[in-house]
Design a protein around this motif. Structure first.
Motif, PDB file in Angstrom:
ATOM      1  N   ARG A 243       0.110  -8.003   5.755  1.00  0.00           N
ATOM      2  CA  ARG A 243       0.005  -6.723   5.365  1.00  0.00           C
ATOM      3  C   ARG A 243       1.384  -5.979   5.039  1.00  0.00           C
ATOM      4  O   ARG A 243       2.326  -6.131   6.200  1.00  0.00           O
ATOM      5  CB  ARG A 243      -0.867  -5.759   5.920  1.00  0.00           C
ATOM      6  N   LEU A 245       4.311  -3.128   3.827  1.00  0.00           N
ATOM      7  CA  LEU A 245       4.628  -1.981   3.692  1.00  0.00           C
ATOM      8  C   LEU A 245       6.330  -1.696   3.309  1.00  0.00           C
ATOM      9  O   LEU A 245       6.984  -2.386   4.177  1.00  0.00           O
ATOM     10  CB  LEU A 245       4.461  -0.899   4.800  1.00  0.00           C
ATOM     11  N   PHE A 269       2.078  -3.599  -6.784  1.00  0.00           N
ATOM     12  CA  PHE A 269       1.799  -2.359  -5.906  1.00  0.00           C
ATOM     13  C   PHE A 269       0.460  -2.515  -5.517  1.00  0.00           C
ATOM     14  O   PHE A 269       0.014  -1.733  -4.485  1.00  0.00           O
ATOM     15  CB  PHE A 269       2.108  -1.141  -6.497  1.00  0.00           C
ATOM     16  N   ASP A 270      -0.424  -3.342  -6.189  1.00  0.00           N
ATOM     17  CA  ASP A 270      -1.756  -3.513  -5.603  1.00  0.00           C
ATOM     18  C   ASP A 270      -2.062  -4.355  -4.574  1.00  0.00           C
ATOM     19  O   ASP A 270      -3.062  -4.358  -3.943  1.00  0.00           O
ATOM     20  CB  ASP A 270      -2.710  -3.971  -6.789  1.00  0.00           C
ATOM     21  N   ARG A 273       2.366  -1.964  -0.310  1.00  0.00           N
ATOM     22  CA  ARG A 273       2.454  -0.444  -0.314  1.00  0.00           C
ATOM     23  C   ARG A 273       3.774  -0.017  -0.149  1.00  0.00           C
ATOM     24  O   ARG A 273       4.512  -0.424   0.487  1.00  0.00           O
ATOM     25  CB  ARG A 273       1.702   0.305   1.065  1.00  0.00           C
ATOM     26  N   TYR A 274       3.896   0.923  -1.287  1.00  0.00           N
ATOM     27  CA  TYR A 274       5.418   1.473  -1.310  1.00  0.00           C
ATOM     28  C   TYR A 274       5.466   2.930  -0.938  1.00  0.00           C
ATOM     29  O   TYR A 274       4.690   3.665  -1.586  1.00  0.00           O
ATOM     30  CB  TYR A 274       6.012   1.172  -2.746  1.00  0.00           C
ATOM     31  N   GLN A 275       6.339   3.516  -0.376  1.00  0.00           N
ATOM     32  CA  GLN A 275       6.616   4.872   0.092  1.00  0.00           C
ATOM     33  C   GLN A 275       8.138   5.236  -0.008  1.00  0.00           C
ATOM     34  O   GLN A 275       8.786   4.301   0.331  1.00  0.00           O
ATOM     35  CB  GLN A 275       5.736   5.213   1.420  1.00  0.00           C
ATOM     36  N   PHE A 328       0.144   3.495   7.838  1.00  0.00           N
ATOM     37  CA  PHE A 328       0.099   2.171   7.226  1.00  0.00           C
ATOM     38  C   PHE A 328      -0.825   1.306   8.211  1.00  0.00           C
ATOM     39  O   PHE A 328      -1.836   0.635   7.832  1.00  0.00           O
ATOM     40  CB  PHE A 328       1.403   1.458   7.161  1.00  0.00           C
ATOM     41  N   LEU A 331      -4.816   1.937   8.006  1.00  0.00           N
ATOM     42  CA  LEU A 331      -5.553   1.412   6.730  1.00  0.00           C
ATOM     43  C   LEU A 331      -6.283   0.302   6.768  1.00  0.00           C
ATOM     44  O   LEU A 331      -5.962  -0.493   7.510  1.00  0.00           O
ATOM     45  CB  LEU A 331      -4.555   1.303   5.441  1.00  0.00           C
TER      46      LEU A 331
END
Length: 331
Positions: A243, A245, A269-270, A273-275, A328, A331
């Motif tokens: 997973r 990020l 992006f699916d 996860r980008y922040q 994160f 999730l």
């Protein structure tokens, strides 16, 4: 409900006293002629005088008990990976907080990439850093820390060059031709740094960069302002084994998110996860600077390490970063 990394950390933090143990270990990889000076932090219930670590005239550090006995079992493992010319102290503020919550945290100085050793020519040959991390996982799980570690809960958090390593360990693959193409059209700080080094790469170097450095023992990969993303092979982002990020800093001049991150990550992006943290700068991820730090670092031409690009407070930024990591994990 399946226990998350965060819930495990919270439970452990309730069970221990919140004190941190710290030990320095030297791991020698004879197959690659590399010695990794490694700092390990962990929860402890030992009662002993604390010492200051990672503190100097410019940066605040933290307190820990040297060589204390580890407390707990099935501790989540975090491996923190520094950036170009960096060292284990750069993310020590995060490492100490993770250990305080009940994690086993490992952070090494990576030869040829660390302070006083890194050059554009050595850093562009980046493949040894993810191999170092896999080597550290081998030693942590098979050595004295093994009985305390959860081998099914291993997170790599990498910053800048270390962010590349976090992605590579998750299964991302890179073709340096993509980075060179990016730099043909842009002259940001990182492209200027690598200009001559990119020209000097051999066919063997390019082949080595393109290899698969996935380590399926890594369950979570967190890349902070990761380097070399324009070189990523898009298909590899759709088949990551961890997973993942990615966190960018809005005002980062070295790795501008609008140029070096989002255009190359959006198709995946699916799966990733980008922040992005508004107002943040490339060096916001590092330790909190003391009031006199800028003047001290100016003597070395490095005052920029403590100069933000907005009115944000670095401690505030660290809080935002921690929250993103915790969210994160849940999730």
């Amino acid at each position: 409900m399946k226990k998350t990394v965060l819930s495990a950390l919270l439970l452990l933090s309730q069970a221990c006293l919140g004190d941190i143990g710290l030990a320095v270990n030297s791991y020698e990889d004879t197959t690659r002629a590399r010695t990794l000076e490694t700092t390990v932090m962990y929860p402890t219930s030992a009662v002993s005088p604390e010492k200051q670590f990672a503190q100097n005239a410019a940066f605040y550090g933290f307190t820990a008990i040297e060589n204390a006995v580890v407390t707990g079992h099935q501790l989540p493992v975090y491996i923190l990976v520094h950036g170009t010319s960096g060292n284990w102290r750069n993310l020590s503020w995060l490492a100490s907080q993770l250990a305080e919550r009940g994690a086993l945290v490992v952070s090494a100085n990576h030869p040829n990439y660390t302070s006083g050793q890194a050059t554009p020519d050595s850093v562009i040959r980046m493949w040894d850093q993810p191999l170092d991390v896999s080597f550290l996982i081998d030693n942590i799980l098979s050595g004295p820390y093994g009985p305390y570690a959860d081998p099914k809960n291993i997170t790599v958090i990498g910053y800048s060059l270390g962010g590349y390593s976090a992605l590579a360990l998750a299964g991302a693959r890179f073709d340096i031709a993509g980075y060179r193409q990016y730099c043909d059209g842009h002259q940001d700080v990182s492209c200027q740094y690598f200009a001559n080094a990119l020209i000097g790469l051999t066919d063997g170097d390019r082949s080595k960069i393109s290899e698969d450095y996935r380590d399926t023992r890594v369950t979570h990969a967190i890349a902070l302002a990761p380097g070399y993303v324009p070189a990523v092979q898009p298909d590899s982002l759709r088949a990551l084994s961890a997973r993942t990020l990615i966190i960018g800093a809005e005002l980062d001049e070295r790795i501008p998110p609008a140029l070096q991150l989002k255009p190359y990550l959006e198709p995946a992006f699916d799966n990733i996860r980008y922040q992005e943290i508004a107002g943040a700068y490339h060096f916001s991820f590092m330790q909190i600077c003391k009031p006199e730090a800028e003047a001290i670092l100016a003597e070395e031409g490095a005052a920029f390490v403590c100069q933000e690009r907005s009115d944000i407070d670095r401690e505030w930024f660290h809080t935002q970063l921690q929250q993103l990591i915790e969210e994160f994990d849940t999730l």
